[in-house]
Design a protein around this motif. Structure first.
Motif, PDB file in Angstrom:
ATOM      1  N   ASN A 194     -28.054  11.581 -52.725  1.00  0.00           N
ATOM      2  CA  ASN A 194     -27.178  11.343 -51.586  1.00  0.00           C
ATOM      3  C   ASN A 194     -26.928   9.874 -51.289  1.00  0.00           C
ATOM      4  N   GLY A 195     -27.371   8.980 -52.160  1.00  0.00           N
ATOM      5  CA  GLY A 195     -27.017   7.572 -52.023  1.00  0.00           C
ATOM      6  C   GLY A 195     -27.535   6.919 -50.758  1.00  0.00           C
ATOM      7  N   GLY A 196     -27.035   5.707 -50.506  1.00  0.00           N
ATOM      8  CA  GLY A 196     -27.459   4.954 -49.339  1.00  0.00           C
ATOM      9  C   GLY A 196     -28.916   4.530 -49.443  1.00  0.00           C
ATOM     10  N   ASP A 197     -29.536   4.290 -48.305  1.00  0.00           N
ATOM     11  CA  ASP A 197     -30.931   3.866 -48.257  1.00  0.00           C
ATOM     12  C   ASP A 197     -31.839   4.983 -48.766  1.00  0.00           C
ATOM     13  N   GLU A 198     -32.696   4.655 -49.723  1.00  0.00           N
ATOM     14  CA  GLU A 198     -33.540   5.678 -50.355  1.00  0.00           C
ATOM     15  C   GLU A 198     -34.451   6.369 -49.351  1.00  0.00           C
ATOM     16  N   PHE A 199     -35.076   5.580 -48.473  1.00  0.00           N
ATOM     17  CA  PHE A 199     -36.008   6.183 -47.528  1.00  0.00           C
ATOM     18  C   PHE A 199     -35.282   7.130 -46.572  1.00  0.00           C
ATOM     19  N   ALA A 200     -34.153   6.674 -46.021  1.00  0.00           N
ATOM     20  CA  ALA A 200     -33.415   7.523 -45.084  1.00  0.00           C
ATOM     21  C   ALA A 200     -32.926   8.800 -45.760  1.00  0.00           C
ATOM     22  N   THR A 201     -32.469   8.678 -47.008  1.00  0.00           N
ATOM     23  CA  THR A 201     -31.995   9.846 -47.746  1.00  0.00           C
ATOM     24  C   THR A 201     -33.110  10.867 -47.930  1.00  0.00           C
ATOM     25  N   THR A 202     -34.278  10.394 -48.351  1.00  0.00           N
ATOM     26  CA  THR A 202     -35.375  11.306 -48.665  1.00  0.00           C
ATOM     27  C   THR A 202     -36.051  11.828 -47.406  1.00  0.00           C
TER      28      THR A 202
END
Length: 541
Positions: A194-202
């Motif tokens: 889902n792209g964007g910031d890895e932490f926020a995505t996960t």
């Protein structure tokens, strides 16, 4: 994009017993072509009817009733990097992908519409001015609730599987993504990325109890995964603890690579695409732990596990990286039965680990010592019977836990160590405690052993080695000399992956050994509880 939709519809027809052909898309990738060749050898009953161009495929499956028309979308022309959320991004291709599996249509951008008509196809839906929210709200009841696809609109990859499974495809963290994740059945996989910031995505998917697969560059999954529910997955060799020399009382360290939860990497170019990793000519020089996604590959591409097993050196070992990418301490927190869900996923992962021969699992989480993290360690261990260890590194910084060890119990009451990473090899990180260049980490390992009280020696720690950090080999005492600018680093002679780890190992004195992660775990167990460990070792005789 169009060919991906043809492959997806063909696979859907096979799933529903309306067809008997799958489409393999040749993109010249050496690893993929080898998996395909191995599949054909392993399944001699398969036959290949020939090679076809894109519109020949369209004609072939239109005549068979697999393709019922076309869905019109607009190409994304937004400016910016891939995997980012770009201003003015056009996600109509995701709407088209979502509807392809529902309506039975190939996806076609405006430039190809006249050719689609020339091949006798009729328009099923024009989604060029529709939104992802409209798509979800209108067709939600017709989508598969056991898979979600998140994909940058520039990427054609993985759309074949999404279409075959009638998965809703979306991109971005705004609605309808949270609503779709809430609607999805817990423990479902997230296809793509889902792209964007890895932490926020996960974190978003973790909170809904969903499993990231990092499959956004994957190709041909419907072919490679076909039939994997039936055959046994190949087992990776592991250390026989009876061979450990217990008379060697030197302190020791293990090196373990990052990013093994990345399915598209292991399917696509981990093995042959670069000399940084498995294809490194020095592989086997030192013991090394390769984090891996074998639990997913057993279902998606077992040929990759077989290749790893067949080509490993005695110094290569495999660690299951989570059974997918999620944060255990945030897992299912938006659900009412979060720990029940986590326990179910732990059982499922342990069953797959037993199939693939891995006995150590690794995790990445926001805070290694939080109450929810401790609960997750306990829940995970309690669902297993034979798990050797849980390895943990903090999201930021990786080495934040300073090598601490906790003990939890498996379902038989056997204590299992939870071992936190003490060091991190990471570019331009020398300002951080216990992180930085190979030279700095070698020094820190030596200092730690020298400063450990005699009654706590030998000392056993592990180093997490960032897979994407480039370094340039340098001798001498300047610990910053190995750093170099990461942009175009390969063209400057920079190396990453396995080689920098060997430089660190070369700097260690004879009094500190490099050992594999399984030996490290057995030695920690013996140090912690000799009687219990000896009983376990007796089972190997």
């Amino acid at each position: 994009m169009m060919v991906q939709s043809v492959a997806g519809l063909a696979a859907q027809a096979v799933n529903e017993r309306r067809g008997d052909e799958l489409v393999w898309v040749d993109d010249g990738n050496a690893d993929l072509e080898d998996w395909y060749a191995r599949l054909l050898v392993a399944r001699p009953e398969l036959r290949t009817p020939g090679t076809f161009g894109p519109w020949e495929l369209v004609d072939r499956y239109s005549k068979r009733g697999v393709i019922k028309g076309y869905i019109l979308y607009r190409l994304d022309q937004s400016q910016g990097e891939i995997n980012a959320y770009r201003p003015g991004m056009d996600c109509s291709v995701n709407i088209a992908t979502s509807l392809a599996g529902v309506l039975g249509g190939i996806i076609v951008n405006g430039e190809l519409e006249e050719e689609a008509k020339a091949h006798g196809l009729t328009l099923l839906q024009d989604v060029r001015n529709k939104t992802q929210s409209w798509c979800f709200q209108t067709y939600r009841d017709q989508f598969n609730r056991r898979m979600l696809c998140t994909q940058d609109p520039r990427k054609p990859h993985a759309r074949d599987l999404a279409i075959a499974q009638r998965a809703f495809t979306v991109y971005g963290k705004a609605e309808p993504t949270p609503a779709a994740m809430k609607w999805l059945e817990p423990l479902s996989p997230i296809l793509g990325w889902n792209g964007g910031d890895e932490f926020a995505t996960t974190e978003l998917s973790s909170r809904y109890g969903l499993i990231q697969t990092s499959t956004d560059w994957c190709m041909n999954l419907p072919v490679l995964m076909a039939g994997t529910a039936k055959p046994e997955a190949p087992k990776a060799q592991r250390l026989d603890p009876v061979t450990i020399d217990w008379s060697d009382r030197r302190s020791a360290v293990s090196f373990i690579g990052t990013d093994g939860d990345n399915v598209q990497w292991f399917e696509g170019n981990f093995f042959r695409g670069s000399e940084s990793y498995w294809n490194n000519p020095d592989r086997g020089k030192i013991p090394f732990g390769w984090s891996c996604c074998f639990a997913h590959l057993a279902q998606l591409c077992p040929e990759a596990i077989e290749y790893a097993r067949a080509t490993r050196s005695p110094n290569d070992s495999f660690i299951e990286w989570g059974g997918g990418y999620y944060y255990p301490d945030r897992f299912g927190s938006n659900r009412t039965n979060r720990w029940e869900l986590f326990a179910r996923h732990a059982r499922r992962t342990w069953e797959l680990m037993q199939r693939t021969g891995t006995r150590i699992i690794g995790f990445n989480l926001p805070r290694y010592d939080s109450p929810d993290a401790q609960r997750a360690y306990e829940e995970l261990a309690s669902q297993t019977d034979g798990l050797l260890a849980i390895l943990v590194f903090q999201y930021d910084p990786y080495q934040g836990g300073a090598g601490k060890t906790f003990w939890v119990k498996d379902r038989n009451g056997i204590e299992v160590p939870v071992i936190i990473a003490r060091y991190s090899i990471w570019e331009h990180a020398n300002r951080r405690e216990r992180a930085g260049t190979p030279a700095k980490i070698a020094r820190k390992i030596v200092e730690t052993v020298e400063n450990t009280p005699p009654w706590q020696v030998p000392r056993y720690d592990w180093v997490i080695c960032h897979a994407w950090s480039y370094f340039k080999k340098a001798s001498g005492l300047d610990e910053n000399a190995e750093n170099l600018a990461q942009e175009n680093a390969a063209n400057q002679g920079g190396l990453r992956g396995y080689s920098p780890v060997t430089w660190c190992a070369e700097r260690l004195p004879p009094g500190i050994r490099v050992i594999g992660p399984e030996e490290l775990v057995w030695r920690l167990r013996m140090q912690h509880d000799p009687s219990q460990t000896k009983r376990l070792l007796s089972q190997f005789h």
